[in-house]
Design a protein around this motif. Structure first.
Motif, PDB file in Angstrom:
ATOM      1  N   PRO A 146       0.827  -1.210   0.000  1.00 65.26           N
ATOM      2  CA  PRO A 146       0.000   0.000   0.000  1.00 65.26           C
ATOM      3  C   PRO A 146       0.864   1.264   0.000  1.00 65.26           C
ATOM      4  O   PRO A 146       1.909   1.315   0.650  1.00 65.26           O
ATOM      5  CB  PRO A 146      -0.798  -0.106   1.302  1.00 65.26           C
ATOM      6  CG  PRO A 146      -0.773  -1.552   1.652  1.00 65.26           C
ATOM      7  CD  PRO A 146       0.535  -2.079   1.156  1.00 65.26           C
ATOM      8  N   THR A 147       0.442   2.252  -0.752  1.00 69.01           N
ATOM      9  CA  THR A 147       1.140   3.539  -0.777  1.00 69.01           C
ATOM     10  C   THR A 147       0.588   4.432   0.321  1.00 69.01           C
ATOM     11  O   THR A 147      -0.450   4.153   0.927  1.00 69.01           O
ATOM     12  CB  THR A 147       0.938   4.227  -2.128  1.00 69.01           C
ATOM     13  OG1 THR A 147      -0.479   4.494  -2.301  1.00 69.01           O
ATOM     14  CG2 THR A 147       1.417   3.336  -3.270  1.00 69.01           C
ATOM     15  N   GLU A 148       1.281   5.566   0.545  1.00 73.27           N
ATOM     16  CA  GLU A 148       0.806   6.487   1.574  1.00 73.27           C
ATOM     17  C   GLU A 148      -0.552   7.064   1.210  1.00 73.27           C
ATOM     18  O   GLU A 148      -1.355   7.393   2.087  1.00 73.27           O
ATOM     19  CB  GLU A 148       1.815   7.606   1.814  1.00 73.27           C
ATOM     20  CG  GLU A 148       2.002   8.579   0.655  1.00 73.27           C
ATOM     21  CD  GLU A 148       2.899   9.760   1.015  1.00 73.27           C
ATOM     22  OE1 GLU A 148       2.586  10.875   0.563  1.00 73.27           O
ATOM     23  OE2 GLU A 148       3.894   9.576   1.729  1.00 73.27           O
ATOM     24  N   MET A 149      -0.849   7.165  -0.107  1.00 70.17           N
ATOM     25  CA  MET A 149      -2.145   7.710  -0.521  1.00 70.17           C
ATOM     26  C   MET A 149      -3.284   6.780  -0.121  1.00 70.17           C
ATOM     27  O   MET A 149      -4.379   7.216   0.232  1.00 70.17           O
ATOM     28  CB  MET A 149      -2.153   7.922  -2.040  1.00 70.17           C
ATOM     29  CG  MET A 149      -1.306   9.082  -2.523  1.00 70.17           C
ATOM     30  SD  MET A 149       0.485   8.752  -2.475  1.00 70.17           S
ATOM     31  CE  MET A 149       0.669   7.605  -3.861  1.00 70.17           C
ATOM     32  N   GLU A 150      -3.013   5.468  -0.155  1.00 73.07           N
ATOM     33  CA  GLU A 150      -4.025   4.497   0.269  1.00 73.07           C
ATOM     34  C   GLU A 150      -4.132   4.444   1.792  1.00 73.07           C
ATOM     35  O   GLU A 150      -5.229   4.361   2.350  1.00 73.07           O
ATOM     36  CB  GLU A 150      -3.660   3.113  -0.280  1.00 73.07           C
ATOM     37  CG  GLU A 150      -3.661   3.062  -1.813  1.00 73.07           C
ATOM     38  CD  GLU A 150      -2.839   1.909  -2.343  1.00 73.07           C
ATOM     39  OE1 GLU A 150      -3.401   0.807  -2.458  1.00 73.07           O
ATOM     40  OE2 GLU A 150      -1.631   2.116  -2.629  1.00 73.07           O
ATOM     41  N   LEU A 151      -2.981   4.512   2.445  1.00 75.83           N
ATOM     42  CA  LEU A 151      -2.964   4.410   3.913  1.00 75.83           C
ATOM     43  C   LEU A 151      -3.597   5.617   4.590  1.00 75.83           C
ATOM     44  O   LEU A 151      -4.242   5.478   5.638  1.00 75.83           O
ATOM     45  CB  LEU A 151      -1.519   4.237   4.403  1.00 75.83           C
ATOM     46  CG  LEU A 151      -0.841   2.924   3.993  1.00 75.83           C
ATOM     47  CD1 LEU A 151       0.636   2.941   4.395  1.00 75.83           C
ATOM     48  CD2 LEU A 151      -1.548   1.719   4.621  1.00 75.83           C
ATOM     49  N   ASN A 152      -3.445   6.805   3.965  1.00 74.54           N
ATOM     50  CA  ASN A 152      -4.024   7.993   4.612  1.00 74.54           C
ATOM     51  C   ASN A 152      -5.427   8.328   4.124  1.00 74.54           C
ATOM     52  O   ASN A 152      -5.991   9.363   4.486  1.00 74.54           O
ATOM     53  CB  ASN A 152      -3.083   9.199   4.455  1.00 74.54           C
ATOM     54  CG  ASN A 152      -2.918   9.635   2.997  1.00 74.54           C
ATOM     55  OD1 ASN A 152      -3.737   9.330   2.139  1.00 74.54           O
ATOM     56  ND2 ASN A 152      -1.834  10.366   2.716  1.00 74.54           N
ATOM     57  N   GLY A 153      -5.978   7.465   3.258  1.00 77.70           N
ATOM     58  CA  GLY A 153      -7.374   7.618   2.864  1.00 77.70           C
ATOM     59  C   GLY A 153      -7.634   8.517   1.670  1.00 77.70           C
ATOM     60  O   GLY A 153      -8.803   8.731   1.307  1.00 77.70           O
TER      61      GLY A 153
END
Length: 327
Positions: A146-153
């Protein structure tokens, strides 16, 4: 509003990736890089099909330097795909602030291309781009961490895909579902993936350190020969090809015509020696209706000026053609 910059090659995958993100309510702006070896025409056509704007960035000179000496080498032909992708990512990263965008998306699919889209290559691009944490690959996201864009919503990972491998069945099904039509074949827009063009480009770079746009464009047409280092002989294959070659000729180029027989348009680009002129005349004979004659008369002179010089030559035979032809 969340905004993404989408690297648009003009092929199907990058458009599908853009559509996936756009359908999550994210604003998507297409970015197409153009160079001496690929243009923006397909990208312009494809972005219209999904209704996103397109910005075209010309990085021709910088890209040529990468083609000359890629850190990670060339692919099957003259395509430095890993270095090229990293360069595009880095350039796109520099545009994030300009467009007030949050991240970058690409149409890459894990293992679709054995050399440039395996996990190791994707990680190299991620690292060398300098913006690795801002890169999202929507078509294969579920088979990557997962990328940070997915992890931070910012992006819903569950609405992304997990495509892997060389099959394009899923992409074609999505294209039909979304009404995306008339898309080019994969890698169809890059001249560096074409074997004949690559052979000619490699040979040109051996003789010319900084080729002109004209020299690069002429690699696309005709048969190419080199007798001496100082110039190139080009022979057209068809009338339409001759018309294309003419667009790049100047008064300093030398043209050849067989006097009594129709045939190929032959030109010399550069400063010819007597040896070059003689062989170009023989090439003109070889690719004319007089190819079986014992001797033919060839007229030659500066392009656009009267061809007022003449040579009697025997048309080139197979051995001579093989000796000097580039491709």
């Amino acid at each position: 509003m969340t905004r993404a910059l989408a690297l648009i090659s003009g092929g199907l995958d990058s458009i599908l990736a853009s559509k996936l993100i756009k359908d999550q309510g994210i604003d998507v702006i297409g970015i197409c890089f153009k160079s001496y070896f690929f243009g923006s025409k397909n990208a312009e056509k494809m972005t219209k099909q999904i209704g996103i704007p397109l910005e075209v960035v010309d990085f021709s000179d910088e890209h040529l330097e990468v083609v000359k000496n890629p850190k990670h080498g060339h692919g099957k032909n003259m395509n430095p795909c890993i270095d090229c992708h990293a360069m595009m990512m880095k350039e796109a990263g520099n545009l994030l602030e300009k467009f007030n965008a949050d991240f970058i998306i690409t149409g890459e699919v894990l293992n679709q291309r054995p050399m440039s889209q395996n996990k190791s290559s994707l990680n190299v691009v991620k690292k060398e781009s300098g913006i690795g944490e801002k890169i999202l690959r929507p078509l294969c996201a579920k088979v990557l961490p997962p990328t940070e864009m997915e992890l931070n919503g910012l992006v819903d990972r569950e609405k992304l895909l997990g495509i892997s491998g060389r099959s394009r069945k899923i992409q074609m099904e999505l294209a039909e579902k979304w009404g995306i039509k008339d898309y080019p074949s994969p890698a169809g827009g890059c001249k560096l993936t074409e074997p004949n063009y690559s052979v000619r480009l490699r040979e040109l770079l051996e003789h010319v350190e900084n080729p002109s746009i004209r020299e690069l464009e002429l690699l696309r047409f005709g048969r190419h020969f080199r007798v001496t280092k100082e110039c190139k002989i080009i022979s057209s294959r068809t009338a339409s090809e001759a018309d294309q070659i003419k667009k790049f000729l100047t008064i300093e180029d030398t043209g050849f015509l067989v006097k009594d027989f129709r045939g190929s348009m032959v030109v010399i680009i550069g400063n010819p020696s007597e040896e070059d002129i003689e062989f170009a005349s023989k090439v003109a004979g070889r690719y004319s209706k007089g190819k079986d004659e014992e001797m033919i008369k060839v007229m030659y002179g500066y392009y656009t000026k009267p061809y007022d010089k003449f040579l009697q030559v025997k048309p080139a035979d197979d051995d001579e053609i093989s000796k000097y032809i580039i491709s």
